[in-house]
Design an enzyme around this catalytic site. Structure first.
Site: not given
Length: 338
Positions: A212, A234, A236, A239, A267, A270-271, A290
């Site tokens: 990941k 991704s 992250h 962050r 990742d 996504v909403r 997430g």
């Protein structure tokens, strides 16, 4: 229980840590790490949202995709949707602690299973993070995926064996956690991995191995070379490193290089089910969610997680009807307006 009720309750339980904004785009929480925001200026978090928002879809309604099949199979598991719960830890220091770490991950893993999909557990500086995740997976008869921080290899291998004992479906490392501030604060240093180190880890696992945090084509090719079964494209959640591109910007190039050779998850940002459709059309095989899962957990427990995931699944199905996609395999770049 509906999404409005879930958000209202989450806003109460996350007060001081997450504003549960009507539009979760990282602007209000810039730099709040620890917390729920993006690192530094917050631009990497924001980039995930903006990159997805710039994509336009081709509306098609002359076709036979009247009742799309949104199910997929991953690592031998049949899932009701191509939407999985991302590995999330830090209920105590990132989310205010109204829910304990153990309770939080149990909610995520069990709520995901109830929705017909699968959740991932994460790792952190406090041993309770990973241990709670494996306990939750074991309680759901192994229905979960364990993701480990990029620690020293001997420490990772111990955690791989623990995941195997818990019956996890797959295991991996969030290599994008290299240099994670919260890990350093807890005296648990993490860092990048060489190809040889990755080969050693993968050789020690009986489970499918996930990398990941892949954001470039060359590292996607390395993942194939070392024997990983899946990658997660991704940053992250924005962050880790300020000023990265959004996942939707890099995903197409990565997919052109390794699609079909390795499973590709996306990742970041996504909403909605429409966002899921966009990532699938850009080359992902499935997506991870997430922050909306956090809202579901803090606003409604495992039922809240189930509601959030099922709403996205229904939105995806509706978007597929309106773009002429009868199943997940039929979603491709023709969906995207260029």
């Amino acid at each position: 229980m509906d999404l409005k009720e879930i958000k209202e309750k989450a806003r109460e339980n996350l007060k001081g840590y997450c504003r549960v904004c009507n539009i979760c785009d990282g602007r209000a929480c810039r730099g709040e790490v620890p917390g729920m925001g993006g690192i530094g200026t917050g631009s990497s978090f924001i980039a995930n949202i903006e990159a997805l928002s710039k994509i336009r879809l081709n509306l098609r309604t002359i076709h036979d995709a009247k009742d799309p099949d949104i199910s997929i199979e991953i690592f031998g598991k049949k899932l009701a949707m191509p939407i999985l719960a991302a590995p999330i830890t830090g209920a105590s220091y990132n989310m205010g602690g109204k829910i304990s770490e153990e309770e939080f991950i149990h909610i995520v893993i069990s709520g995901s299973k109830d929705a017909g999909t699968i959740g991932m557990c994460g790792d952190g500086g406090d041993p309770v993070f990973y241990e709670s995740g494996l306990k939750a997976i074991k309680s759901q008869q192994g229905h979960g995926i364990a993701i480990i921080k990029p620690r020293r290899n001997d420490e990772i291998i111990k955690r791989i064996k623990d995941a195997e004992s818990a019956g996890a479906v797959a295991v991996g490392i969030d290599i994008d956690g290299a240099g994670l501030i919260t890990m350093s604060l807890m005296g648990q240093p993490v860092g990048p991995k060489t190809k040889q180190e990755l080969k050693e880890l993968i050789s020690q696992s009986r489970l499918p191995f996930i990398l990941k945090g892949v954001m470039t084509e060359d590292e996607a090719e390395i993942a194939v070379e070392v024997g990983a079964k899946a990658i997660v494209v991704s940053n992250h959640g924005g962050r880790i490193l300020d000023h990265t591109p959004g996942v939707a910007e890099v995903l197409p190039r990565i997919a052109r290089k390794v699609k079909g050779e390795i499973l590709i998850f996306a990742d970041g940002g996504v909403r909605s089910g429409v966002d899921v459709l966009k990532y699938l059309a850009l080359g992902a095989d499935a997506v991870l969610v997430g922050r909306p899962v956090i809202i579901g957990a803090f606003g409604g427990g495992k039922e809240g997680v189930k509601v959030v995931l099922e709403k996205m699944a229904q939105e995806l199905k509706q978007a597929m009807i309106l773009t002429g996609c009868k199943d997940i395999k039929s979603i491709d770049e023709r969906v995207i307006y260029k």
